[in-house]
Design a protein around this motif. Structure first.
Motif, short mmCIF file in Angstrom:
data_model
loop_
_atom_site.label_atom_id
_atom_site.label_comp_id
_atom_site.label_asym_id
_atom_site.label_seq_id
_atom_site.Cartn_x
_atom_site.Cartn_y
_atom_site.Cartn_z
N GLN A 53 0.85 -1.18 0.00
CA GLN A 53 0.00 0.00 0.00
C GLN A 53 0.89 1.23 0.00
O GLN A 53 1.85 1.31 0.76
N GLY A 54 0.56 2.18 -0.85
CA GLY A 54 1.31 3.42 -0.92
C GLY A 54 0.75 4.45 0.04
O GLY A 54 -0.27 4.23 0.70
N PRO A 55 1.41 5.60 0.12
CA PRO A 55 0.92 6.66 0.99
C PRO A 55 -0.42 7.21 0.50
O PRO A 55 -0.64 7.36 -0.70
N ASN A 56 -1.31 7.51 1.44
CA ASN A 56 -2.64 8.02 1.11
C ASN A 56 -2.55 9.47 0.64
O ASN A 56 -2.18 10.36 1.41
N ALA A 57 -2.90 9.72 -0.62
CA ALA A 57 -2.83 11.07 -1.17
C ALA A 57 -3.95 11.97 -0.65
O ALA A 57 -3.86 13.19 -0.73
N LEU A 58 -5.01 11.38 -0.12
CA LEU A 58 -6.14 12.19 0.37
C LEU A 58 -5.89 12.76 1.76
O LEU A 58 -6.50 13.76 2.13
N GLU A 59 -5.02 12.14 2.53
CA GLU A 59 -4.70 12.57 3.89
C GLU A 59 -5.98 12.82 4.68
O GLU A 59 -6.66 11.88 5.04
N LYS A 60 -6.35 14.07 4.95
CA LYS A 60 -7.53 14.36 5.77
C LYS A 60 -8.73 14.77 4.93
O LYS A 60 -9.70 15.30 5.44
N GLU A 61 -8.67 14.52 3.63
CA GLU A 61 -9.75 14.88 2.73
C GLU A 61 -10.49 13.62 2.30
O GLU A 61 -10.08 12.52 2.60
N ALA A 62 -11.56 13.82 1.56
CA ALA A 62 -12.29 12.71 0.93
C ALA A 62 -12.57 13.14 -0.50
O ALA A 62 -12.73 14.32 -0.79
N LEU A 63 -12.62 12.16 -1.38
CA LEU A 63 -12.97 12.41 -2.78
C LEU A 63 -14.40 11.91 -2.97
O LEU A 63 -14.64 10.72 -3.14
N PHE A 64 -15.34 12.83 -2.89
CA PHE A 64 -16.75 12.47 -2.93
C PHE A 64 -17.22 12.19 -4.36
O PHE A 64 -16.60 12.64 -5.33
N ILE A 65 -18.32 11.46 -4.47
CA ILE A 65 -18.90 11.11 -5.77
C ILE A 65 -19.14 12.38 -6.58
O ILE A 65 -19.72 13.34 -6.09
N GLY A 66 -18.68 12.36 -7.83
CA GLY A 66 -18.90 13.49 -8.73
C GLY A 66 -17.99 14.68 -8.50
O GLY A 66 -18.09 15.68 -9.20
N LYS A 67 -17.08 14.60 -7.56
CA LYS A 67 -16.18 15.71 -7.25
C LYS A 67 -14.77 15.42 -7.75
O LYS A 67 -14.43 14.30 -8.12
N SER A 68 -13.93 16.45 -7.74
CA SER A 68 -12.53 16.28 -8.13
C SER A 68 -11.64 16.99 -7.11
O SER A 68 -12.07 17.92 -6.43
N LEU A 69 -10.42 16.53 -7.02
CA LEU A 69 -9.41 17.13 -6.15
C LEU A 69 -8.08 17.18 -6.88
O LEU A 69 -7.78 16.31 -7.69
N ARG A 70 -7.30 18.18 -6.57
CA ARG A 70 -5.93 18.28 -7.08
C ARG A 70 -5.03 17.59 -6.04
O ARG A 70 -5.00 18.01 -4.88
N LEU A 71 -4.35 16.52 -6.43
CA LEU A 71 -3.58 15.70 -5.50
C LEU A 71 -2.17 15.45 -6.01
O LEU A 71 -1.92 15.45 -7.22
#
Length: 119
Positions: A53-71
């Motif tokens: 398992q690699g490091p979690n790119a979301l950390e304290k965030e969540a990637l919700f359905i239909g949303k986007s994040l810059r990671l």
């Protein structure tokens, strides 16, 4: 006078190394779009067909359905030809998108059934 010039040169060199290092730290940003039917609370990558398992790119965030994040993925290395992307929902179910060539992409769109597109 020579001491001041030497000190200034050393400071300039140290600053250039520091700022050069900072530019590498954020060098791999991706926009990740979640088009699955689950909110994702962990997202990590591994070189294709690797275990672990690699490091979690979301950390304290969540990637919700239909949303986007810059990671940024801390373990991303341009020398690896393809990557597997893993997402984990709130119940611990793991989703996998296999053999993605992330080097040719800035946007990763994740779909159901392990399908993803790269733009």
């Amino acid at each position: 006078m020579k001491k001041k010039a030497l000190f200034a040169a050393i400071c300039a060199f140290a600053c250039s190394l520091f700022f050069h290092g900072l530019s590498f730290a954020g060098e791999n940003p991706f926009t990740v779009v979640n088009k699955t039917d689950s909110d994702l609370f962990e997202l990590y990558i591994l070189p294709a067909q690797s275990l672990g398992q690699g490091p979690n790119a979301l950390e304290k965030e969540a990637l919700f359905i239909g949303k986007s994040l810059r990671l940024s993925f801390a373990n991303y290395d341009r020398s690896a030809a393809s990557w597997d992307v893993y997402g984990v929902n709130c119940c611990g179910q793991v989703y996998k998108w296999q053999a993605l060539n992330l080097g040719k992409s800035g946007v990763i769109t994740l779909y159901e059934a392990g399908r993803a597109t790269l733009d």
